[in-house]
Design a protein around this motif. Sequence first.
Motif, PDB file in Angstrom:
ATOM      1  N   LEU A  11      22.946 -17.537  -4.141  1.00 15.61           N
ATOM      2  CA  LEU A  11      23.811 -16.446  -3.703  1.00 15.61           C
ATOM      3  C   LEU A  11      24.358 -15.642  -4.878  1.00 15.61           C
ATOM      4  O   LEU A  11      24.308 -14.409  -4.875  1.00 15.61           O
ATOM      5  CB  LEU A  11      24.964 -16.979  -2.854  1.00 15.61           C
ATOM      6  CG  LEU A  11      24.596 -17.445  -1.458  1.00 15.61           C
ATOM      7  CD1 LEU A  11      25.796 -18.124  -0.793  1.00 15.61           C
ATOM      8  CD2 LEU A  11      24.103 -16.293  -0.611  1.00 15.61           C
ATOM      9  N   SER A  12      24.887 -16.322  -5.881  1.00 15.96           N
ATOM     10  CA  SER A  12      25.476 -15.590  -7.005  1.00 15.96           C
ATOM     11  C   SER A  12      24.408 -14.868  -7.821  1.00 15.96           C
ATOM     12  O   SER A  12      24.599 -13.711  -8.218  1.00 15.96           O
ATOM     13  CB  SER A  12      26.304 -16.524  -7.887  1.00 15.96           C
ATOM     14  OG  SER A  12      25.499 -17.502  -8.497  1.00 15.96           O
ATOM     15  N   GLY A  13      23.290 -15.518  -8.065  1.00 10.86           N
ATOM     16  CA  GLY A  13      22.210 -14.867  -8.813  1.00 10.86           C
ATOM     17  C   GLY A  13      21.608 -13.715  -8.033  1.00 10.86           C
ATOM     18  O   GLY A  13      21.332 -12.648  -8.587  1.00 10.86           O
ATOM     19  N   GLY A  14      21.405 -13.919  -6.744  1.00 12.88           N
ATOM     20  CA  GLY A  14      20.849 -12.861  -5.901  1.00 12.88           C
ATOM     21  C   GLY A  14      21.752 -11.650  -5.830  1.00 12.88           C
ATOM     22  O   GLY A  14      21.290 -10.505  -5.809  1.00 12.88           O
ATOM     23  N   ARG A  15      23.049 -11.889  -5.820  1.00 13.82           N
ATOM     24  CA  ARG A  15      24.011 -10.784  -5.784  1.00 13.82           C
ATOM     25  C   ARG A  15      23.855  -9.902  -7.027  1.00 13.82           C
ATOM     26  O   ARG A  15      23.876  -8.680  -6.925  1.00 13.82           O
ATOM     27  CB  ARG A  15      25.427 -11.333  -5.695  1.00 13.82           C
ATOM     28  CG  ARG A  15      26.468 -10.283  -5.396  1.00 13.82           C
ATOM     29  CD  ARG A  15      27.848 -10.873  -5.172  1.00 13.82           C
ATOM     30  NE  ARG A  15      27.850 -11.876  -4.118  1.00 13.82           N
ATOM     31  CZ  ARG A  15      28.373 -13.104  -4.244  1.00 13.82           C
ATOM     32  NH1 ARG A  15      28.938 -13.475  -5.353  1.00 13.82           N
ATOM     33  NH2 ARG A  15      28.323 -13.940  -3.231  1.00 13.82           N
ATOM     34  N   VAL A  16      23.697 -10.512  -8.186  1.00 12.25           N
ATOM     35  CA  VAL A  16      23.543  -9.739  -9.425  1.00 12.25           C
ATOM     36  C   VAL A  16      22.166  -9.083  -9.474  1.00 12.25           C
ATOM     37  O   VAL A  16      22.038  -7.907  -9.818  1.00 12.25           O
ATOM     38  CB  VAL A  16      23.769 -10.629 -10.667  1.00 12.25           C
ATOM     39  CG1 VAL A  16      23.495  -9.854 -11.952  1.00 12.25           C
ATOM     40  CG2 VAL A  16      25.192 -11.181 -10.684  1.00 12.25           C
ATOM     41  N   LEU A  17      21.134  -9.839  -9.111  1.00 17.85           N
ATOM     42  CA  LEU A  17      19.771  -9.305  -9.198  1.00 17.85           C
ATOM     43  C   LEU A  17      19.501  -8.191  -8.195  1.00 17.85           C
ATOM     44  O   LEU A  17      18.826  -7.209  -8.520  1.00 17.85           O
ATOM     45  CB  LEU A  17      18.749 -10.429  -8.982  1.00 17.85           C
ATOM     46  CG  LEU A  17      18.576 -11.393 -10.148  1.00 17.85           C
ATOM     47  CD1 LEU A  17      17.774 -12.606  -9.710  1.00 17.85           C
ATOM     48  CD2 LEU A  17      17.909 -10.692 -11.323  1.00 17.85           C
ATOM     49  N   PHE A  18      20.014  -8.335  -6.987  1.00 18.79           N
ATOM     50  CA  PHE A  18      19.644  -7.417  -5.915  1.00 18.79           C
ATOM     51  C   PHE A  18      20.812  -6.622  -5.344  1.00 18.79           C
ATOM     52  O   PHE A  18      20.648  -5.892  -4.373  1.00 18.79           O
ATOM     53  CB  PHE A  18      18.948  -8.198  -4.789  1.00 18.79           C
ATOM     54  CG  PHE A  18      17.826  -9.060  -5.296  1.00 18.79           C
ATOM     55  CD1 PHE A  18      16.701  -8.501  -5.872  1.00 18.79           C
ATOM     56  CD2 PHE A  18      17.908 -10.448  -5.217  1.00 18.79           C
ATOM     57  CE1 PHE A  18      15.670  -9.296  -6.352  1.00 18.79           C
ATOM     58  CE2 PHE A  18      16.879 -11.253  -5.689  1.00 18.79           C
ATOM     59  CZ  PHE A  18      15.756 -10.672  -6.268  1.00 18.79           C
ATOM     60  N   GLY A  19      21.972  -6.767  -5.959  1.00 14.55           N
ATOM     61  CA  GLY A  19      23.177  -6.119  -5.443  1.00 14.55           C
ATOM     62  C   GLY A  19      23.409  -4.708  -5.933  1.00 14.55           C
ATOM     63  O   GLY A  19      24.437  -4.129  -5.633  1.00 14.55           O
ATOM     64  N   GLY A  20      22.495  -4.160  -6.693  1.00 13.41           N
ATOM     65  CA  GLY A  20      22.641  -2.783  -7.167  1.00 13.41           C
ATOM     66  C   GLY A  20      23.348  -2.693  -8.507  1.00 13.41           C
ATOM     67  O   GLY A  20      23.702  -3.694  -9.126  1.00 13.41           O
TER      68      GLY A  20
END
Length: 130
Positions: free
Chosen positions: A23-32
Amino acid sequence: MRHRRLLAVLAVLAIAFGALTVLSGGRVLFGGTEARAAAGQVVDFVLWFNFLAGFAYVAVGLELWRRRRWAVRGAALLALLTAIIAALFGLHVLSGGAYEMRTVGALALRLSFWSALALVARRAAQSTTG
């Protein structure tokens, strides 16, 4: 019986740690761009490793829950791979690369967690089979 409970607790911790990592990595990678900017001086290879490793954390946790023998080796492998990433990160820092101090802490936490989990799981697994 005590060791089976310990393995179950370790499994739950690994699954939760993995889910939070994804969740935390995905937020940074794909969160804009806003999420990326909020993360600061991201070291891409560390971020990608942590994100992808999160899925492996969940898999190892699930297999620890099932008391699969390979899960203990998987935990040890995750500790080893994290140590390699930490060493590469250290080289990045020593060569003057930008980074956040929280990356240092996160790598230390991950390495400690997986090293301890692998050691404790190994002992618990030996006790349940031996």
